[in-house]
Design an enzyme around this catalytic site. Structure first.
Site, PDB file in Angstrom:
ATOM      1  N   GLY A  13       0.805  -1.225   0.000  1.00 54.98           N
ATOM      2  CA  GLY A  13       0.000   0.000   0.000  1.00 54.98           C
ATOM      3  C   GLY A  13       0.833   1.268   0.000  1.00 54.98           C
ATOM      4  O   GLY A  13       0.377   2.315   0.473  1.00 54.98           O
ATOM      5  N   LEU A  93     -10.941  -7.973 -12.190  1.00 48.50           N
ATOM      6  CA  LEU A  93     -12.267  -7.479 -11.811  1.00 48.50           C
ATOM      7  C   LEU A  93     -13.344  -8.000 -12.752  1.00 48.50           C
ATOM      8  O   LEU A  93     -13.110  -8.139 -13.959  1.00 48.50           O
ATOM      9  CB  LEU A  93     -12.262  -5.950 -11.834  1.00 48.50           C
ATOM     10  CG  LEU A  93     -11.226  -5.303 -10.901  1.00 48.50           C
ATOM     11  CD1 LEU A  93     -11.084  -3.819 -11.201  1.00 48.50           C
ATOM     12  CD2 LEU A  93     -11.621  -5.522  -9.444  1.00 48.50           C
ATOM     13  N   ASN A 107      -6.120   3.062 -12.284  1.00 44.17           N
ATOM     14  CA  ASN A 107      -5.147   2.071 -11.825  1.00 44.17           C
ATOM     15  C   ASN A 107      -3.756   2.583 -12.115  1.00 44.17           C
ATOM     16  O   ASN A 107      -3.564   3.368 -13.048  1.00 44.17           O
ATOM     17  CB  ASN A 107      -5.374   0.741 -12.560  1.00 44.17           C
ATOM     18  CG  ASN A 107      -4.404  -0.336 -12.099  1.00 44.17           C
ATOM     19  OD1 ASN A 107      -4.129  -0.471 -10.903  1.00 44.17           O
ATOM     20  ND2 ASN A 107      -3.869  -1.102 -13.039  1.00 44.17           N
ATOM     21  N   HIS A 109       0.069   1.198 -13.040  1.00 37.71           N
ATOM     22  CA  HIS A 109       0.725  -0.006 -13.549  1.00 37.71           C
ATOM     23  C   HIS A 109       2.200   0.305 -13.789  1.00 37.71           C
ATOM     24  O   HIS A 109       2.524   1.347 -14.371  1.00 37.71           O
ATOM     25  CB  HIS A 109       0.042  -0.434 -14.863  1.00 37.71           C
ATOM     26  CG  HIS A 109       0.642  -1.682 -15.434  1.00 37.71           C
ATOM     27  ND1 HIS A 109       0.394  -2.928 -14.912  1.00 37.71           N
ATOM     28  CD2 HIS A 109       1.502  -1.880 -16.473  1.00 37.71           C
ATOM     29  CE1 HIS A 109       1.065  -3.838 -15.600  1.00 37.71           C
ATOM     30  NE2 HIS A 109       1.747  -3.224 -16.545  1.00 37.71           N
ATOM     31  N   SER A 136       2.557   4.006 -15.482  1.00 35.16           N
ATOM     32  CA  SER A 136       1.389   4.619 -16.137  1.00 35.16           C
ATOM     33  C   SER A 136       0.195   4.621 -15.191  1.00 35.16           C
ATOM     34  O   SER A 136      -0.021   3.646 -14.458  1.00 35.16           O
ATOM     35  CB  SER A 136       0.967   3.814 -17.376  1.00 35.16           C
ATOM     36  OG  SER A 136       2.054   3.565 -18.230  1.00 35.16           O
ATOM     37  N   ASP A 145      -5.203  -3.865 -17.829  1.00 30.57           N
ATOM     38  CA  ASP A 145      -4.161  -2.832 -18.080  1.00 30.57           C
ATOM     39  C   ASP A 145      -4.298  -2.191 -19.462  1.00 30.57           C
ATOM     40  O   ASP A 145      -3.289  -1.924 -20.137  1.00 30.57           O
ATOM     41  CB  ASP A 145      -2.750  -3.450 -17.942  1.00 30.57           C
ATOM     42  CG  ASP A 145      -2.513  -4.045 -16.569  1.00 30.57           C
ATOM     43  OD1 ASP A 145      -3.105  -3.520 -15.600  1.00 30.57           O
ATOM     44  OD2 ASP A 145      -1.758  -5.015 -16.460  1.00 30.57           O
TER      45      ASP A 145
HETATM   46  C1  GRF Z   1       2.916  -0.833  -7.773  1.00 28.74           C
HETATM   47  O1  GRF Z   1       4.157  -0.980  -8.382  1.00 28.74           O
HETATM   48  C2  GRF Z   1       1.847  -0.647  -8.809  1.00 28.74           C
HETATM   49  O2  GRF Z   1       2.300  -0.110  -9.996  1.00 28.74           O
HETATM   50  C3  GRF Z   1       1.365  -2.049  -9.075  1.00 28.74           C
HETATM   51  O3  GRF Z   1       1.456  -2.701  -7.828  1.00 28.74           O
HETATM   52  C4  GRF Z   1       2.450  -2.072  -7.043  1.00 28.74           C
HETATM   53  C5  GRF Z   1       1.820  -1.788  -5.716  1.00 28.74           C
HETATM   54  O4  GRF Z   1       2.738  -1.483  -4.733  1.00 28.74           O
HETATM   55  N1  GRF Z   1       0.043  -2.030  -9.635  1.00 28.74           N
HETATM   56  P1  GRF Z   1       2.270  -0.857  -3.360  1.00 28.74           P
HETATM   57  O5  GRF Z   1       1.342  -1.851  -2.685  1.00 28.74           O
HETATM   58  O6  GRF Z   1       1.581   0.426  -3.658  1.00 28.74           O
HETATM   59  O7  GRF Z   1       3.520  -0.632  -2.545  1.00 28.74           O
END
Ligand code: GRF
Length: 315
Positions: A13, A93, A107, A109, A136, A145
Site C-alpha cells: 500500500g 475485476l 489504476n 501499472h 502509467s 491494463d
Molecule cells: C505498484 O508498483 C503498482 O504499480 C502495481 O502494484 C504495485 C503496488 O505497490 N500495480 P504498493 O502496494 O503500492 O507498494
C-alpha cells in the site's frame, strides 16, 4: 468540496500512502474516504487506520469473483466514494464491477503502457534491453491494463539494474505520478469547461439542436426555434456551474428545490418555467442530466418534431 476516493489495495500500500499524504495538502482536490482490501493482512490497511482513514477488508477466498466484487462495491458506495483508485489491487475485476465504475476507476501499472501489461514488467523491460521503463496511470476498462492512459513517467534503466533496483526507482516515480494524475482527473468535476462540454455533447444529440451564445452563456436550442438548455458559469460571480432546463412551472420548481436545495435553485431572470441544476457538486449523474435535457427539448420542440420522435420510438 473534495472528490471522495476509495483506494483498493492488496499489499504494502505504498502508492495508497502516497495518495493519502498528497491528500493532506490543503489544495488537493480529493480526499480518501476508504481503503479497502481483499487481503485482511495487507500492510497498507495499518497505515490507513493509523492515519484515521476507514478501512475494510474481506478475503476473496471462498467467494466467487462477482460476489467478492459486489461486497467491495457495496463498501465503496457506503463510504460515499465517487471514484476508485486501484493501487496494487491484485484482483481481476468482473465486467459488472468495471461497468459500475466506468470512467471513475483508475489504476497504476509499473510499465509504460501499452508495453508490458500484466506481471513481471521490470524483468521484461530489462530482458528486452529497453533503455527506459516507467509507470502509467490509466482508466480501468474490461481488458487488463488496457484503458486510456492518463499520465506516465519514464524511468531510465541503469546498466546493471535488476528487476528489484529498477522497481525501487519506478516506485519513486509512481509516488509522484499517481497523486498528481488523480488530482488532475477529479478536478474535471468542478471545471466549467469540462462540465460545459459534457452538456454540449448531450444537448447537441437532441434532434435539430444547435448552440449559440446567449448573454454570454452557452445556450442550446432547436434550429430557428426555442431554447431548451443553458449553462450558467459563475453568473454574477456566484461561483456555480449549473444547467438550466425547462420545467412545468412553479410547483415543480419548488418541489425540486425542496428535495435538494444544494443542487437545484431558481435561476435569476428565467422565471418559474426553468430550474437550475448544479453540475459542479462532484457527484453529477450524467445519465440523469441527459434525461433532463431530453425532457427539456421535448417541452419546447414543435409538434411535428415530437411526433416524428414518437413514431421513431415505436420501431
Ligand atoms: C505498484 O508498483 C503498482 O504499480 C502495481 O502494484 C504495485 C503496488 O505497490 N500495480 P504498493 O502496494 O503500492 O507498494
Amino acid at each position: 468540496m473534495k472528490a471522495r476516493i476509495a483506494v483498493l489495495i492488496s499489499g504494502a500500500g505504498t502508492n495508497m500512502a502516497a495518495l493519502l499524504y498528497a491528500a493532506k495538502l490543503p489544495s488537493c482536490p480529493y480526499e480518501i474516504v476508504l481503503v479497502a482490501s481483499n487481503n485482511p493482512d495487507a500492510e497498507g490497511l495499518k497505515i490507513a487506520a493509523t492515519e484515521g482513514i476507514p478501512t475494510f477488508a474481506v478475503s476473496h477466498i471462498g467467494l466467487d469473483r462477482a460476489a467478492h466484487d459486489a461486497v467491495m462495491h457495496d463498501a465503496i458506495v457506503e463510504a460515499g466514494a465517487v471514484y476508485v483508485a486501484l493501487a496494487g489491487y491484485m484482483r481481476i475485476l468482473s465486467t459488472e464491477f468495471v461497468a459500475k465504475w466506468d470512467e471513475r476507476m483508475l489504476n497504476i501499472h509499473p510499465s509504460l503502457l501499452p508495453k508490458y501489461k500484466g506481471l513481471h514488467t521490470h524483468q521484461r523491460a530489462i530482458d528486452a534491453k529497453d533503455t527506459v521503463a516507467g509507470t502509467s496511470v490509466h482508466l480501468v476498462t474490461a481488458e487488463l491494463d488496457d484503458g486510456p492512459v492518463l499520465g506516465q513517467i519514464e524511468v531510465s534503466i541503469l546498466p546493471g539494474d535488476t528487476a528489484d533496483t529498477l522497481a525501487d526507482r519506478v516506485k519513486m516515480a509512481e509516488y509522484q505520478l499517481y497523486p498528481k494524475t488523480l488530482a488532475d482527473y477529479v478536478a474535471r468535476d468542478t471545471n466549467p469547461e469540462y462540465l460545459t462540454a459534457q452538456v454540449r455533447t448531450l444537448a447537441l444529440a437532441q434532434p435539430e439542436a444547435d448552440e449559440v451564445l446567449s448573454h454570454g452563456m452557452p445556450c442550446f436550442g432547436i434550429v430557428g426555434g426555442k431554447k431548451f438548455a443553458y449553462v450558467s458559469v459563475d453568473h454574477h460571480g456566484d461561483g456555480k456551474t449549473a444547467l438550466l432546463v425547462k420545467i412545468s412551472g412553479v410547483e415543480e420548481q419548488a418541489m425540486l428545490i425542496d428535495s435538494d436545495a444544494e443542487r437545484y435553485y431558481r435561476p435569476a431572470y428565467f422565471g418559474d418555467g426553468w430550474v437550475a441544476i448544479r453540475l459542479d457538486l462532484g457527484d453529477t449523474d450524467w445519465d440523469h442530466i441527459g434525461d433532463w435535457i431530453a425532457k427539456s427539448w421535448r417541452a419546447v420542440a414543435p409538434k411535428k418534431l415530437t411526433n416524428l420522435m414518437d413514431v421513431a420510438g415505436e420501431f
